[in-house]
Design an enzyme around this catalytic site. Sequence first.
Site, PDB file in Angstrom:
ATOM      1  N   ASN A  45       0.879  -1.029  -0.059  1.00  0.00           N
ATOM      2  CA  ASN A  45       0.215   0.209  -0.209  1.00  0.00           C
ATOM      3  C   ASN A  45       1.075   1.035   0.192  1.00  0.00           C
ATOM      4  O   ASN A  45       0.817   2.055  -0.040  1.00  0.00           O
ATOM      5  CB  ASN A  45      -0.674  -0.038   1.108  1.00  0.00           C
ATOM      6  CG  ASN A  45      -1.943  -0.903   1.091  1.00  0.00           C
ATOM      7  OD1 ASN A  45      -2.670  -1.439   0.047  1.00  0.00           O
ATOM      8  ND2 ASN A  45      -1.603  -1.571   2.162  1.00  0.00           N
ATOM      9  N   HIS A 131     -14.417  -2.390   6.024  1.00  0.00           N
ATOM     10  CA  HIS A 131     -13.257  -2.931   6.424  1.00  0.00           C
ATOM     11  C   HIS A 131     -13.796  -3.202   8.086  1.00  0.00           C
ATOM     12  O   HIS A 131     -14.844  -2.990   9.075  1.00  0.00           O
ATOM     13  CB  HIS A 131     -11.977  -2.050   6.397  1.00  0.00           C
ATOM     14  CG  HIS A 131     -11.133  -2.337   6.455  1.00  0.00           C
ATOM     15  ND1 HIS A 131     -10.229  -2.865   8.145  1.00  0.00           N
ATOM     16  CD2 HIS A 131     -10.586  -3.349   5.852  1.00  0.00           C
ATOM     17  CE1 HIS A 131      -9.613  -2.961   7.779  1.00  0.00           C
ATOM     18  NE2 HIS A 131      -9.250  -3.507   6.671  1.00  0.00           N
ATOM     19  N   GLU A 175     -16.484   3.522   3.145  1.00  0.00           N
ATOM     20  CA  GLU A 175     -15.377   3.758   2.886  1.00  0.00           C
ATOM     21  C   GLU A 175     -15.251   5.062   1.245  1.00  0.00           C
ATOM     22  O   GLU A 175     -16.667   4.801   0.620  1.00  0.00           O
ATOM     23  CB  GLU A 175     -14.642   2.895   2.351  1.00  0.00           C
ATOM     24  CG  GLU A 175     -14.133   2.488   3.171  1.00  0.00           C
ATOM     25  CD  GLU A 175     -13.838   0.465   3.517  1.00  0.00           C
ATOM     26  OE1 GLU A 175     -12.356   0.140   2.490  1.00  0.00           O
ATOM     27  OE2 GLU A 175     -13.935  -0.397   3.991  1.00  0.00           O
ATOM     28  N   SER A 179     -11.150  -0.879   0.151  1.00  0.00           N
ATOM     29  CA  SER A 179      -9.895  -1.578   0.129  1.00  0.00           C
ATOM     30  C   SER A 179      -9.697  -2.692  -0.396  1.00  0.00           C
ATOM     31  O   SER A 179      -8.577  -2.912  -1.472  1.00  0.00           O
ATOM     32  CB  SER A 179      -9.912  -1.856   1.850  1.00  0.00           C
ATOM     33  OG  SER A 179     -10.788  -2.351   1.818  1.00  0.00           O
ATOM     34  N   ASP A 204     -14.312   6.216   6.056  1.00  0.00           N
ATOM     35  CA  ASP A 204     -12.983   5.965   5.900  1.00  0.00           C
ATOM     36  C   ASP A 204     -12.265   5.890   4.547  1.00  0.00           C
ATOM     37  O   ASP A 204     -12.926   6.204   3.353  1.00  0.00           O
ATOM     38  CB  ASP A 204     -13.368   4.426   6.696  1.00  0.00           C
ATOM     39  CG  ASP A 204     -11.770   3.772   6.496  1.00  0.00           C
ATOM     40  OD1 ASP A 204     -10.965   4.050   5.879  1.00  0.00           O
ATOM     41  OD2 ASP A 204     -11.636   2.846   7.196  1.00  0.00           O
ATOM     42  N   HIS A 207      -7.833   4.895   1.700  1.00  0.00           N
ATOM     43  CA  HIS A 207      -7.039   4.527  -0.083  1.00  0.00           C
ATOM     44  C   HIS A 207      -6.937   5.562  -0.352  1.00  0.00           C
ATOM     45  O   HIS A 207      -7.155   5.706  -0.916  1.00  0.00           O
ATOM     46  CB  HIS A 207      -7.793   3.025  -0.020  1.00  0.00           C
ATOM     47  CG  HIS A 207      -7.455   1.503   0.487  1.00  0.00           C
ATOM     48  ND1 HIS A 207      -6.306   1.371   0.635  1.00  0.00           N
ATOM     49  CD2 HIS A 207      -8.113   1.320   1.828  1.00  0.00           C
ATOM     50  CE1 HIS A 207      -5.996   0.327   1.446  1.00  0.00           C
ATOM     51  NE2 HIS A 207      -7.853   0.170   2.247  1.00  0.00           N
ATOM     52  N   LYS A 238      -1.057   4.027   4.968  1.00  0.00           N
ATOM     53  CA  LYS A 238      -0.907   3.318   2.897  1.00  0.00           C
ATOM     54  C   LYS A 238       0.262   4.622   2.507  1.00  0.00           C
ATOM     55  O   LYS A 238       1.260   4.620   2.147  1.00  0.00           O
ATOM     56  CB  LYS A 238      -1.750   3.484   2.875  1.00  0.00           C
ATOM     57  CG  LYS A 238      -2.764   2.513   3.823  1.00  0.00           C
ATOM     58  CD  LYS A 238      -3.942   1.714   3.361  1.00  0.00           C
ATOM     59  CE  LYS A 238      -4.655   1.007   4.094  1.00  0.00           C
ATOM     60  NZ  LYS A 238      -3.464   0.503   5.258  1.00  0.00           N
TER      61      LYS A 238
HETATM   62  C1  LIG Z   1     -10.471   0.645   4.447  1.00  0.00           C
HETATM   63  C2  LIG Z   1      -9.463   0.537   6.259  1.00  0.00           C
HETATM   64  N1  LIG Z   1      -9.955   1.113   6.919  1.00  0.00           N
HETATM   65  C3  LIG Z   1      -8.902   0.512   7.682  1.00  0.00           C
HETATM   66  C4  LIG Z   1      -7.654   0.363   7.891  1.00  0.00           C
HETATM   67  C5  LIG Z   1      -7.150   0.254   9.018  1.00  0.00           C
HETATM   68  O1  LIG Z   1      -5.454   1.058   8.839  1.00  0.00           O
HETATM   69  P1  LIG Z   1      -4.553   0.423   9.499  1.00  0.00           P
HETATM   70  O2  LIG Z   1      -3.304  -0.599   8.670  1.00  0.00           O
HETATM   71  O3  LIG Z   1      -3.714   1.351   9.539  1.00  0.00           O
HETATM   72  O4  LIG Z   1      -5.007   0.216  11.229  1.00  0.00           O
HETATM   73  C6  LIG Z   1      -7.021   0.031   6.739  1.00  0.00           C
HETATM   74  C7  LIG Z   1      -6.244  -1.200   6.281  1.00  0.00           C
HETATM   75  O5  LIG Z   1      -5.656  -2.217   6.859  1.00  0.00           O
HETATM   76  C8  LIG Z   1      -8.553  -0.135   5.690  1.00  0.00           C
HETATM   77  O6  LIG Z   1      -8.241  -1.077   4.702  1.00  0.00           O
END
Ligand SMILES: Cc1ncc(COP(=O)(O)O)c(C=O)c1O
Length: 386
Positions: A45, A131, A175, A179, A204, A207, A238
């Site tokens: 990422n 997610h 989101e 993801s 969220d 990405h 990321k």
């Molecule tokens: C959409 C989404 N939200 C939250 C997270 C969590 O973020 P982090 O990897 O910084 O804990 C991720 C990644 O794993 C994600 O893809």
Amino acid sequence: MCENWIQPILDEAQSRGLERNAHAYPEVGGKIKIDGRDVLNFSSNDYLDLAHHRHVIDRSREALDKYGIGSTASRLVTGTLPIHEELEERLAKEKGYEAALVFGSGYLANAGTIPVLADRNDLIFADKLVHASMIDACKLSGAKLIRFAHNDVQDLEKRLEQYSTNTGRSLVITESVFSMDGDIAPLAEIAVLAEKHGAMLMVDEAHASGTFGPNGAGLIREHGLEGSVTVSMGTLSKALAGYGGFVACSSLLRKLLVSSSRAFIYTTAPPPAVIGGALGAMDVLEASPRLGNILQANADYFRSLLHEGGLDTLQSQSQIIPIVIGDNEKAVATSKLLREQGIIAAAIRPPTVPSGSARLRLSITLAHHVDDLECAAKAIVDAVKM
Ligand SMILES: Cc1ncc(COP(=O)(O)O)c(C=O)c1O
């Protein structure tokens, strides 16, 4: 030891092609060397290729030298350093919100925010594909969880109407860039619906941060929706290439989070080197505001090559490009075949993605040049068709 229940669970996962392992890789980023061989990594990422950026490393090192290895306390005790505040002010400004709050990870940002917005008297309407960190946060909150069909505004409206007599608070979560599918939520329409039904909206942008919008500020900013989205969540892990998460919101909500978010309060503050690195990545984004545009143009080109080869990439419109294989074992075998050819394309299986939709999840980074994309697309098309 009372551990005789463990092996049958592992055996059952293996029999369904769902065994999981964390293999060590010698390097990070979109292009790495393994045993002296150049390998294209489509499972990182590090979208903007910042993990090795000189300025990001220098700012990280500066913070390390100045403050030491750890923050040595939680944020509310003595763990908050001037650089935590500097980063929060900068994130708020970039995202177009009054305030921001940094958490130890993106997972923690969701886990620490959603249970403050909603509790067992409330309702959460969540897109079917949000997610796991958001789903876990919903479970933690105790609120009633209602799922709406993926990116389906009509289904969301139907469900909001169905619960219109609800007397507690309502929260819609989604989101902006998904993801595992790389598609984009109809944020403006969702915001209109949330407002119409008196619901808060949390998006969220894990990405989309760094990869879309002015200076990589994300899709909420790109569409001018800051006034309609209650909470804009993002990660530092990321496109910003480090570690950590954050939310941007009103000053009032930040105040409440500081005093009641358990994932913010009951954990040590993120370490100085990580915060310094995030500030460095933000400097790079500010100095080179078109990085996200270049990334998306490359992703468009890569998608067009895959389509020419007859592959389907679902509704992907971002740097994340899925190629659904379906069967778990076949997805793993395709990934292995590509790995032998110097291409890392991790197989993503249930429960990370819905059952029957095991896939190669490809992420394009700025480390991938046009000739890399051309060569990888050909290899992927051939491998998937075998
Ligand atoms: C959409 C989404 N939200 C939250 C997270 C969590 O973020 P982090 O990897 O910084 O804990 C991720 C990644 O794993 C994600 O893809």
